[in-house]
Design a protein around this motif. Structure first.
Motif, short mmCIF file in Angstrom:
data_model
loop_
_atom_site.label_atom_id
_atom_site.label_comp_id
_atom_site.label_asym_id
_atom_site.label_seq_id
_atom_site.Cartn_x
_atom_site.Cartn_y
_atom_site.Cartn_z
N GLN A 41 0.81 -1.20 -0.22
CA GLN A 41 -0.62 -0.30 0.13
C GLN A 41 0.74 1.25 0.29
O GLN A 41 0.25 2.36 -0.65
CB GLN A 41 -0.87 0.01 0.98
N SER A 93 -8.48 -0.95 -6.67
CA SER A 93 -7.51 -0.80 -5.57
C SER A 93 -6.69 0.67 -5.71
O SER A 93 -7.26 1.39 -4.23
CB SER A 93 -6.28 -1.60 -5.49
N HIS A 126 -14.75 -8.98 -5.40
CA HIS A 126 -13.23 -8.92 -5.36
C HIS A 126 -12.92 -10.24 -5.29
O HIS A 126 -13.54 -11.42 -4.92
CB HIS A 126 -13.04 -8.06 -3.60
N ASP A 182 -9.88 -0.62 3.59
CA ASP A 182 -10.35 -0.38 2.28
C ASP A 182 -11.51 -0.35 1.16
O ASP A 182 -11.94 0.36 0.19
CB ASP A 182 -9.15 -1.33 1.65
#
Lengths: 390, 480
Positions: A330, A361, B452, B462
């Motif tokens: 990350q 993401s 996902h 997230d």
């Protein structure tokens, strides 16, 4: 200052009478202090209702005209005393006077008589406080600068003091509210605490009362008459260690705050603005007059004697998810995103291509960075916040 | 039927297509080897107070004439319902709304034309017979042959619209949002300059959705049938409807209305599917505010002359708007609108209405370089497959889609990590999130999680960040 003002909230009768006096739109703060400093409050009301001044008052600093007394009398007569008292007995607010431990105006030359408080009253004396003020009609740049300053101050544990107006005031407080380390914002308003003004800021108003403190010298149920706004500005000046002017018109209310600050020996700094913008004329004039310039929150923090770098070093550590370690992947991605943005603002799609990351993401990361004020996103445009691109 | 000059009249408030049945019935009888009575024929459509419309009454009229003329025994139609249009050659043709007629004949055997079998087969398949021609039917009724087939199991109407997502170049974020919307049933608002692809994307939405289930298919077919919308071949609305009314639409046309007979509006026609409102900001304010009830309740209550009617209206709202009057919004240097006129343009969309969109996504102007190159974008089929998977998961949870998960179920299927909880609290504290928004974010996060590859059970930071990022402010908060 006489001791009488410290005992206003002691008995029900004197609190009620004092409430009636400070609720009068026609009675200024210094007059209220003059009346209440020497005579028992109920006696003042009785006398004024008869159309006379109570006995035992010292000589007034300026002459009291018979028209003034008549206005006060009419005002008192039209008041619904029972309703005023009931409304101000609301559980959401506490009323404090000069005798209270958290009274912040002990040394002030022009203190309020009563202070209506919602939220964490201890913030008024215990926290470090900086006022961020400016115009309601500000530029987009001013808004973003105010937000950044508010956020940085909060990140360093400094309470932001402001007036909950549109424009600069609101932006500074919004910025501070985003920070997880915000010690609590201080909102100083001109109307009663239940009379949200401007209505557009209702959410912010509630947010400040919830996590910080909201104060006013106007009782609940009263709208802000014109003179209460400049009067409110003196409280902002009095509560702050430093006043930061972000943008002000040539004759803006922020300049009143500045005058009050100077009168109290509070340091004033200003953010330089465009020489062409009307909304910066007043603040730029301050710089010409010798006020120190600041460019961002970091400059203000240094001025307070805090180390602006101390924060960035421990930042990633403090952002750790509870009970987990930072994901190194990350961090790498975050670095790539920031690098990509150094080259200039772009949109989310292009950013995803540059850093070679699937959109899902990237959305998570941008959401995270946005919350932490590490990126600014306006519509589809993603950019680094001011002061980070260089 | 009485003596006199041969003639034919229909009474009982028939409409034009009903009155024309004479010529069709007469020709059909002739071409089926049956005789047209040489007497005066009066057809009474009871009850006479209600307007009759459509050609579906041809078949019953023909059989009634045959019985009255003695060509068929009267008992043969005991406990038997039928409807259908006659061709001049004696064939029995399908008519719209057959499903409603068949349902009204509850408890009786029912004769339906070929072409309507898919739609009637869904209800009471044991009592339904399918007939292809008048000749065949008359033979069966007179006892010379069996009434033919039961309906064959319905063949799903798989005519998927040919629009493909692969045609849309770039716009990765908006494509992702569209996929999430399709998978989770979340309402979606696109904001972007002209030509960015908002409409193109939205038009491809229907192709991503799975077929309607039996219940929804019947409900939607009924609505379409009542609204006079052309039903697909086979008669049954199997594909989720995609309705895109023009921005000049009136309140009545959008939410339903009319005089004596209340017609379903676009919100009902979109039941089970997508209502796409292009140029969202150009719709009149009352029309937009009228959407709030159906968005909340999944149905619409319309009060008209004949009293209140409640119609189903569980649709997914996809809307598109320009960011400002000139349309070029935040693109650097391109927009000539002042801050004030921008704010005024989007302020027509009220806060509560905006708040009902689970996703608000800004599109950048499309990249010219991408428009002219060979695209490598994913096709609708690939996306539809993932969408199908997520929809199936929602159904296993007991809901149509993730967007309508109940609060109690949310705790169970989308528990938050403590980190995620902190993020949400922060967002609410800063005023960026309302109570309704909180639920939407959690549901959207569930959908993103379902899509996902890892498909996590617990909603982490997230997912919450991603969901929050997709709720972009329509205008800067300070501009409102």
């Amino acid at each position: 200052m006489t001791g009488a003002l410290k005992r206003l909230t002691e008995s029900k009768a004197s609190l009620e009478a004092a409430l009636r006096l400070v609720a009068l739109p026609s009675l200024g703060v210094s007059r209220a202090r003059w009346l209440l400093g020497n005579v028992e409050p109920p006696a003042i009301i009785d006398a004024l209702l008869r159309g006379t001044l109570p006995a035992g008052l010292p000589d007034p600093t300026t002459e009291v005209t018979s028209q003034s007394i008549e206005r006060w009398r009419t005002g008192l007569r039209s008041q619904d005393a029972a309703q005023l008292t009931a409304r101000n007995a609301d559980r959401c607010q506490v009323i404090i006077d000069a005798g209270h431990d958290a009274w912040p105006f002990a040394d002030d030359p022009d203190p309020p008589v009563l202070l209506f408080v919602r939220g964490r009253v201890e913030l008024l004396t215990e926290s470090r406080r900086v006022g961020v003020v400016g115009t309601r009609r500000c530029s987009a740049v001013g808004r973003s600068v105010a937000g950044e300053i508010g956020w940085t101050l909060a990140e360093h544990g400094v309470s932001v003091v402001s007036g909950l107006a549109l424009g600069i005031d609101g932006s500074a407080h919004r910025g501070a509210g985003v920070s997880p380390r915000d010690p609590g914002r201080i909102g100083v308003v001109a109307s009663g605490l239940d009379m949200v003004y401007p209505a557009r800021n209702a959410a912010l108003w509630a947010g400040v009362a919830d996590t910080g403190v909201l104060i006013s010298e106007t009782p609940m149920g009263e709208r802000a008459t014109r003179w209460r706004f400049p009067a409110r500005n003196r409280l902002i000046a009095s509560l702050s260690e430093v006043i930061v002017v972000v943008e002000s018109h040539q004759t803006g209310g922020a300049l009143i705050t500045v005058d009050e600050a100077i009168a109290r020996g509070v340091e004033v700094v200003a953010v330089p603005g465009s020489v062409l913008g009307n909304s910066c004329k007043g603040s730029n004039q301050l710089l010409m007059d010798g006020v120190a310039p600041v460019r961002n929150g970091g400059d203000v923090v240094s001025l307070l004697g805090l180390d602006p770098r101390a924060l960035t070093e421990t930042d990633s550590e403090q952002n750790l998810p509870v009970g987990g370690l930072a994901d190194p992947a990350q961090d790498v991605l975050e670095g790539r995103v920031v690098d990509a943005l150094q080259g200039g603002a772009t949109d989310t799609d292009t950013l995803a291509e540059i850093v070679g990351e699937p959109i899902s993401s990237l959305l998570s990361l941008l959401g995270r960075l946005e919350r932490a004020n590490r990126v600014k996103i306006d519509g589809s445009v993603v950019a680094l916040p001011l002061g980070e691109g260089d | 039927m009485r003596d006199g000059l041969p003639g034919y009249s229909v009474v009982g408030m028939p409409d034009a297509s009903c009155r024309e049945s004479r010529d069709r019935v007469r020709a059909a009888l002739g071409n089926s080897g049956l005789r047209w009575p040489q007497r005066r024929v009066t057809v009474n459509l009871a009850p006479s107070g209600i307007k009759k419309q459509g050609a579906g009454l041809d078949l019953p009229i023909a059989i009634a004439i045959l019985i009255a003329d003695g060509q068929l025994p009267a008992e043969c139609v005991d406990r038997l319902g039928m409807a259908g249009e006659l061709g001049l050659d004696g064939s029995i043709r399908s008519v719209p709304g057959m499903i409603i007629i068949a349902e009204a004949c509850e408890g009786e055997e029912f004769l339906a034309p070929t072409g309507n079998e898919a739609e009637v087969a869904l209800i009471r398949p044991d009592e339904i017979r399918i007939v292809g021609s008048l000749f065949e039917l008359a033979n069966a009724l007179s006892g010379n042959g069996a009434i033919p087939s039961r309906p064959t199991p319905s063949v799903a109407d798989s005519s998927v619209p040919s629009l493909d997502l692969a045609d849309v170049r770039g716009q990765a974020q908006a494509r992702a949002a569209l996929e999430y919307a399709a998978a989770g049933g979340h309402h979606l608002l696109f904001i972007g300059p002209p030509g960015a692809g908002k409409t193109m994307l939205a038009n491809r939405m229907a192709a991503l959705l799975p077929d309607l289930d039996d219940v929804d298919a019947i409900v939607t077919t009924r609505i379409h049938s009542a609204a006079g919308i052309v039903l697909p071949a086979g008669g049954l609305v199997r594909r989720p409807p995609f309705r895109a009314p023009h921005h000049g639409a009136s309140t009545a046309s959008l939410i339903g209305g009319g005089g004596t007979s209340v017609r379903p509006g676009e919100v009902s026609a979109a039941h089970g599917g997508v209502l796409f409102l292009d140029e969202f900001g150009e719709f009149s304010v009352p029309v937009l505010e009228g959407l709030r009830q159906p968005l909340e309740e999944g149905r619409i209550r319309v009060s008209r002359l004949t009293g209140p009617r409640v119609m189903p209206a569980r649709f997914q709202l996809i809307a598109a708007t320009n960011p400002c009057p000139c349309g070029y919004g935040v693109s650097p240097g391109a927009c000539g609108c002042s801050d004030t006129s921008k704010a005024r343009y989007l302020r027509r969309l009220s806060g509560p209405l905006i708040d009902r969109f689970g996703m608000r996504v800004h599109l950048p102007a499309s990249d010219p370089a991408k428009l002219l190159t060979e695209g490598t974008e994913e096709s609708s089929d690939a996306v539809a497959e993932r969408v199908q998977k997520v929809r199936a998961m929602a159904q296993r949870r007991g809901f149509h889609s993730n967007a309508v998960l109940s609060d109690s179920c949310l705790e169970e299927v989308a528990p938050l990590t403590s980190g995620a909880r902190t993020v949400l609290l922060g967002a609410m504290r800063s005023g960026a999130l309302t109570g309704r928004g909180l639920g939407q974010v959690r549901r959207l996060a569930r959908t993103i999680g379902d899509l996902h590859p890892d498909c996590p059970d617990v909603i982490g930071e997230d997912l919450i960040y991603a969901a929050l990022r997709l709720r972009q402010p329509v205008v800067g908060e300070q501009d409102r």
